[in-house]
Design an enzyme around this catalytic site. Structure first.
Site, mmCIF file in Angstrom:
data_model
loop_
_atom_site.group_PDB
_atom_site.id
_atom_site.type_symbol
_atom_site.label_atom_id
_atom_site.label_comp_id
_atom_site.label_asym_id
_atom_site.label_seq_id
_atom_site.Cartn_x
_atom_site.Cartn_y
_atom_site.Cartn_z
ATOM 1 C CB SER A 48 65.287 109.309 96.156
ATOM 2 O OG SER A 48 65.283 109.300 97.567
ATOM 3 C CE1 TYR A 104 65.200 103.926 96.145
ATOM 4 C CE2 TYR A 104 65.951 105.524 97.760
ATOM 5 C CZ TYR A 104 65.050 105.128 96.798
ATOM 6 O OH TYR A 104 63.991 105.956 96.478
#
Length: 300
Positions: A172, A185
């Protein structure tokens, strides 16, 4: 002093390779054929993983699709078959190391040696540190990071023996640029990017240059995991456009794929600009999404 002189001797190489990289921007890269390859995709029961499976099916690959959702993974496999590919669906909990290892044995026995591994499975909890429960933090790392180690240990040896294969890490932009209220995350995706970079270097050191690596780092994707995301960097990405970039990156053997490409520029800015300027820049990025805040100030 000798070290500095040695580095100075590398200057002509730096100039040459920089010019070479610049020229390559204008020369289309040749796409490799993946027809007949056995492709395993984790988290393929929905979203990005499902669409990636469909694209590999169109490229005449043999698909092995994993997901914890039985209904979702069977739907993916059925569509891959409709597209003309052989597809094998397995229900796997990617937060469970033993489940990964035992299913990997079944894959090797029933399907064969995986030659393209796409570590796509992921979880996200949009909350601050105090509202994120301990089991949620553990699961974030188990799925987003540790599963990459277990799948690689299971399938990489055959690739290395053949000096042929491809390991794809779906990370990401949050693996390069931190965002508040995505602490677990972001941390797990930083680790995933580190896994990709470390594995790339390890394969080179072991002279297994035929085993390629690719890491995908997109901005917010419209998959429903993060509610109401927005940023001044641009609109929320649609999964279809991200998959196009991912497949092209795999076929042209790109090591790092940023979507949008401006993310690459932002990662460079973080390394060279002063912290106070970066703080202003991040406010201008105006990243927003629905999140649970557990921390309360006095009087709240």
């Amino acid at each position: 002093m000798k070290f500095l002189l040695d580095q100075l001797l590398l200057l002509p190489l730096l100039i040459f390779f920089t010019l070479e990289s610049f020229l390559k921007l204008f020369i289309p890269k040749k796409r490799k054929s993946v027809a007949g390859e056995i492709v395993l995709i984790t988290g393929a029961g929905h979203g990005l993983g499902r669409l990636t499976a469909y694209e590999f099916a169109k490229l005449k690959c043999k698909l092995v699709v994993w997901d914890i959702n039985k209904h979702g993974i069977e739907e993916t496999a059925a569509e891959c078959r409709r597209l003309g590919a052989r597809a094998h669906a397995f229900v796997v909990d990617c937060s469970n190391r033993e489940d990964i290892y035992s299913t990997a044995k079944k894959v090797k026995a029933e399907v064969g040696d995986v030659s393209i591994l796409v570590n796509n499975a992921g979880v996200v909890y949009t909350s601050d540190l105090f509202a994120t429960q301990d089991p949620q933090i553990e699961k974030t790392f188990e799925v987003n990071t540790l599963a990459h180690f277990w799948t690689a240990k299971a399938f990489l040896p055959a690739m290395m023996n053949n000096n042929h294969g491809h390991i794809v890490t779906v990370a990401s932009a949050a693996g390069h640029i931190v965002v508040p209220f995505l602490l677990a995350y972001c941390s797990s995706k930083f680790a995933a990017v580190g896994f990709h970079r470390g594995l790339t270097e390890e394969l080179a050191a072991l002279k297994r240059t035929g085993v390629k690596t690719t890491c995908l780092c997109p901005n917010f994707i419209n998959t429903g995991f993060i509610k109401n995301p927005s940023t001044s960097l641009g609109p929320t990405l649609e999964p279809e456009e991200v998959v196009v970039k991912l497949i092209n990156g795999i076929l042209t053997e790109q090591k790092m794929i940023f979507v949008p490409s401006s993310i690459r520029f932002l990662t460079l800015l973080e390394r060279i600009f002063p912290e106070r300027f970066l703080a202003i820049l991040k406010r201008k990025m105006d990243i927003k999404f629905d999140a649970v805040i557990g921390y309360k100030t006095k009087g709240e």
